[in-house]
Each structure stands twice: as structure tokens, then as C-alpha cells.
Design a protein around this motif. Structure first.
Motif, PDB file in Angstrom:
ATOM      1  N   ASP A  45       0.835  -1.042  -0.122  1.00  0.00           N
ATOM      2  CA  ASP A  45       0.153  -0.108  -0.039  1.00  0.00           C
ATOM      3  C   ASP A  45       0.902   1.329  -0.044  1.00  0.00           C
ATOM      4  O   ASP A  45       0.462   2.376  -0.745  1.00  0.00           O
ATOM      5  N   ASP A  46       1.731   1.362   0.624  1.00  0.00           N
ATOM      6  CA  ASP A  46       2.783   2.331   0.860  1.00  0.00           C
ATOM      7  C   ASP A  46       3.308   2.732  -0.551  1.00  0.00           C
ATOM      8  O   ASP A  46       3.600   3.716  -0.936  1.00  0.00           O
ATOM      9  N   GLY A  49       1.004   3.946  -2.786  1.00  0.00           N
ATOM     10  CA  GLY A  49       0.484   5.323  -2.522  1.00  0.00           C
ATOM     11  C   GLY A  49       1.636   6.327  -2.892  1.00  0.00           C
ATOM     12  O   GLY A  49       1.390   7.373  -3.638  1.00  0.00           O
ATOM     13  N   VAL A 126      -4.497   3.551   0.020  1.00  0.00           N
ATOM     14  CA  VAL A 126      -3.528   4.148  -0.640  1.00  0.00           C
ATOM     15  C   VAL A 126      -3.740   5.624  -1.278  1.00  0.00           C
ATOM     16  O   VAL A 126      -2.825   6.286  -1.199  1.00  0.00           O
ATOM     17  N   SER A 127      -4.962   5.918  -1.151  1.00  0.00           N
ATOM     18  CA  SER A 127      -5.405   7.433  -1.496  1.00  0.00           C
ATOM     19  C   SER A 127      -4.866   8.231  -0.344  1.00  0.00           C
ATOM     20  O   SER A 127      -4.375   9.338  -0.462  1.00  0.00           O
ATOM     21  N   ILE A 129      -2.142   7.604   1.654  1.00  0.00           N
ATOM     22  CA  ILE A 129      -0.591   7.675   1.727  1.00  0.00           C
ATOM     23  C   ILE A 129      -0.580   8.812   0.477  1.00  0.00           C
ATOM     24  O   ILE A 129       0.413   9.554   0.769  1.00  0.00           O
ATOM     25  N   SER A 130      -0.957   8.649  -0.365  1.00  0.00           N
ATOM     26  CA  SER A 130      -0.844   9.415  -1.605  1.00  0.00           C
ATOM     27  C   SER A 130      -1.023  10.948  -1.333  1.00  0.00           C
ATOM     28  O   SER A 130      -0.010  11.995  -1.567  1.00  0.00           O
ATOM     29  N   THR A 271      -3.523  -3.528  -6.664  1.00  0.00           N
ATOM     30  CA  THR A 271      -2.500  -2.544  -6.101  1.00  0.00           C
ATOM     31  C   THR A 271      -1.198  -3.395  -6.427  1.00  0.00           C
ATOM     32  O   THR A 271      -0.308  -2.622  -6.687  1.00  0.00           O
TER      33      THR A 271
END
Length: 454
Positions: A45-46, A49, A126-127, A129-130, A271
Motif C-alpha cells: 500500500d505504501d 501510495g 492508498v489514497s 498515503i498519496s 494494487t
């Protein structure tokens, strides 16, 4: 910079300019490289992101920063034409323009970031982190742009080793901050991909402060007294830089943003696919620093010779730079082919991500070959201050050919997400060919003008 009378002298001078630029560019991109790799170690996920955040940030940064690249050919031509007294004001106005551009991005981001992320089909984590990766990173945008304006001045004087030293100093600083804020060391919270944004911002402040001190205190930069006088921002001076810089910036934006657009279009996939694509594009972009460095060196060398009216020497530098880039690209392609497995393992321990990354890396071999041919030509054209036609060619080849063809390959053939890579290869190849034709035309016209004046 100094005049040369033989190809041997040109080779020596060109390498003297190029090698520090290459180390500098590799070092600067290594920051993004370590952001990506270290974020990937924190989790898929990181990595995804940071991939999405970088895809939004990098085109904007490179495009706007491309405007500041006008300082290099302008200063180089002033030196070649022996008009050094105009350089201090040019650099001061470049710094003012850098600050204005940075503030424009900050204001635009305030209003547009959330709506853009909402339009994308991203998983919630994810959103998040982005978003916060970009918010933390943007706190360093003003010093980043000031540094790049100063860097263009330093490099135009042929003192490329100075920016190399600054970059080599900043790289371990960036890695240390990544270690602290991504993984939560020395009492800091473990922020994952968001921590990479904090690390980048702090590194931007570090490089800016070091560059300011060098230009203020170290010769030969201190002899220009960049900070020895205060002058008001001049819209007319900005316009002179913008006339050269805006076409450069938009041409770079069209090229870089196509990579970002592909990553964003891949947000409809899993992902793992996004992570693998980002890993492959990150490594291929790292190798792109080779032709990009040659491009920047050519801008300085060609601009110096054009400013002095030595058209034959400018043409020889162009041929030299393109030849070196092609040889290095062949070596890079072989390296990707031979070491794609260990490269993929750098980015993730997830077997599915590793296998998809290896698959994408094979396509990266071909588009980096096109990049290696096109980038040096762009650098040579900037040395001539021929930037408007390059802008049009970049838009057509990347956005009207590359991205649509990639979409068609991805949606209507067996290639799937790899189809976007085939589109990238197509766009880059068309761009390289058209740029070569333009360079030949510019050089022919310059030689003809010289004959008429004689």
C-alpha cells in the motif's frame, strides 16, 4: 567553458562537464529511488501510495522546473558572447521567478489535490498515503525551486562538480530521514510512504541552504555578486526567461506526464500491478539519468558555442553527445536484461509483484533506447534556444500517438497493462525521429546564415 580547436579537446571538455552532471542526476534521482524502495519495504500500500503521489508530483515538478532550465542556455550564451555583466540580474530574476512558480503550485495544490484523488479508483489507504505524501513533500517546494535556479547558474559556468558535491552530500541526508520517518526510528512515528514525503522536504531545505552559501561565499560564483544587490522583480526580465523556459517546461511536461498518465490509468488494475509498474518505471527512469545528463551537458556546450557564433563546433558537440548516449543506452539495456530478477527484488518481497516487475522491465529496455536518442537532441536544441517546435513535437508524439496507442494495446490486445509500455515505446520513438529532423534543419540553417554573413 572555453573554446576548443579539436575533437580531442571537445571530448575532454565535454566529459569534464558531463561526469559531474551525471553523478548529480543519479544522486538526485536516487532520492526518489530510495523513497520508492524504502516505501515498498514498508508495504505494498505504501509503495502504491508513493507511486500515485509521485505520478502526480513528478510531471508538475519537472514541467515547471523546466521553465527554470532557461537560465542555463541564457547564461551560457552570455558567457560565450562575453556579456558577463548581465548575468547577476538574470540569476536574481530567475530566483524571483522560481519562488513565484513554487507559490503557484502550492495554491493550485490546495484546491485541486482532493478532487483529483477522488476521481481515481484507489483503495482508501492508498489514497490517504498519496495525499499526505504530497502535502508533506510540498513544504519543501520553495527551497527546491530556488536550488534549481542556482544550479542552472552554477552549471552554466561549467562548474558542474559543485552541484555534484551538493547532491552527494544530500543523498545520505535523504536516506537518513527516510529511515527515521518511514520506519519510525529515533523516536519518530512510523509513517510509511508519508514519511518519504517528509524526508524529501527536509532534504530540499538542506540542498537549498548549501547552494545559497556556495554562491554567496565561494569563487567564481561570489565574483558575480548575485546577492550583492537588491532589485525588484521585473516582469520584462521574467518574460525573457519565460519565452525560452515555457516551451522547455511544457515539452518536458508532455514527456514526463505521459508516464504519470499511464500510472494513473493503471489505477484500475490491482494494487500489485500498480506497485510492479512503479517499480519498473522507477528503475528505468533511474537509467534515464544517463541521456538526461548528456542532454544538460549539451545545452551548456552548444549554448556556449552558439553564443560565440561557432556553428561548426556546436554541431560537433551535438554529434558527440548523441553518440555517447546511444552507446550508454545499449549498455543499460543489456544490464536490464541480465539483472532484471535482482532489480525486481529490490522493490518488493512479494512474489507476484516481483514477477510483474520483471515482465515490465523487458519493455523498459526498448523505450529507454528511444529516450537515449531523443533526450540529447532536445539538449542540443535548447543550446540553440530552439524550443517552440520541440514543444509541438513533444505534444504530438507523446499525447496524440503514445498514450492513445498504449490504451488501445492495453484494452484490445493480449498485452493487458503491458500495452501501455508498448504505447510509451511508440511515442518516444516517434519523438526521437522528429527531433532529429528538427536538429538537422536548425544546424543547416545556422550554417547557411554563417555563409551569408561571410
Amino acid at each position: 567553458m572555453y573554446p576548443t580547436s579539436s575533437l580531442k579537446q571537445k571530448n575532454i571538455l565535454f566529459l569534464h562537464i558531463l561526469l559531474p552532471i551525471l553523478v548529480t542526476q543519479l544522486g538526485m534521482y536516487a532520492m526518489n529511488f530510495f523513497d520508492t524502495v524504502m516505501s515498498g519495504k514498508a508495504g505494498a500500500d505504501d509503495l502504491a501510495g508513493v507511486a500515485i503521489g509521485s505520478s502526480l508530483w513528478v510531471p508538475i515538478f519537472t514541467g515547471i522546473n523546466g521553465i527554470l532550465l532557461a537560465i542555463s542556455p541564457i547564461v551560457a550564451q552570455l558567457i560565450g558572447g562575453e556579456k558577463k555583466e548581465k548575468i547577476p540580474s538574470t540569476v536574481r530574476q530567475g530566483i524571483y521567478l522560481a519562488i513565484a512558480l513554487a507559490l503557484t503550485i502550492v495554491i493550485a495544490g490546495w484546491f485541486l489535490l482532493d478532487p483529483i484523488l477522488r476521481l481515481m479508483s484507489l483503495e482508501a489507504n492508498v489514497s490517504t498515503i498519496s495525499k499526505y505524501y504530497l502535502i508533506t513533500l510540498i513544504t519543501g517546494i520553495i527551497p527546491l525551486f530556488i536550488y534549481n535556479a542556482l544550479r542552472c547558474f552554477i552549471d552554466a559556468l561549467g562548474q558542474t562538480r559543485v552541484t555534484m558535491v551538493i547532491t552527494l552530500l544530500s543523498l545520505p541526508v535523504n536516506i537518513l530521514f527516510n529511515y527515521i520517518f518511514i520506519f519510525g526510528k529515533l523516536g519518530a512515528p512510523a509513517l510509511g510512504g508519508i514519511g518519504a514525503g517528509i524526508a524529501s522536504s527536509l532534504t530540499y531545505w538542506f540542498t537549498c541552504i548549501v547552494a545559497l552559501l556556495i554562491v554567496w561565499r565561494v569563487r567564481p560564483f561570489s565574483t558575480y555578486y548575485i546577492f550583492g544587490a537588491i532589485e525588484k522583480p521585473s516582469l520584462s526580465a521574467w518574460w525573457e526567461q519565460l519565452k525560452v523556459g515555457v516551451p522547455i517546461g511544457f515539452a518536458i511536461f508532455f514527456e514526463v506526464s505521459i508516464f504519470a498518465a499511464v500510472t494513473l490509468m493503471m489505477s484500475t488494475y490491482s494494487t500489485y500491478t500498480i506497485a510492479a509498474h512503479q517499480a519498473a518505471i522507477n528503475f528505468a527512469s533511474f537509467l534515464y539519468m544517463l541521456p538526461l545528463s548528456i542532454s544538460m551537458a549539451l545545452t551548456i556546450a552548444v549554448g556556449f558555442e552558439v553564443g560565440a557564433g561557432r556553428w561548426k563546433d556546436a554541431k560537433q558537440y551535438s554529434g558527440l553527445g548523441i553518440s555517447v548516449a546511444i552507446v550508454l543506452s545499449l549498455i543499460s539495456g543489456l544490464a536490464i536484461y541480465l539483472f532484471n530478477d535482482p532489480v525486481a527484488q529490490l522493490y518488493s518481497s512479494n512474489e507476484e509483484v516481483i514477477q510483474m516487475t520483471k515482465h515490465f522491465l523487458y519493455f523498459a529496455i526498448f523505450f529507454q533506447l528511444s529516450d537515449a536518442f531523443g533526450a540529447p537532441i532536445q539538449g542540443a536544441l535548447r543550446g540553440y534556444k530552439d524550443v517552440n517546435i520541440t514543444l509541438v513535437m513533444a505534444f504530438i508524439s507523446y499525447w496524440l500517438i503514445g498514450l492513445p496507442s498504449g490504451y488501445l494495446f492495453a484494452q484490445y490486445t493480449f498485452l493487458g497493462p503491458a500495452g501501455y509500455w508498448v504505447g510509451l515505446i511508440t511515442g518516444l520513438a516517434v519523438g526521437a525521429i522528429t527531433l532529429l529532423l528538427r536538429l538537422i534543419t536548425v544546424q543547416r540553417n545556422a550554417s547557411y546564415s554563417k555563409e551569408l554573413s561571410a
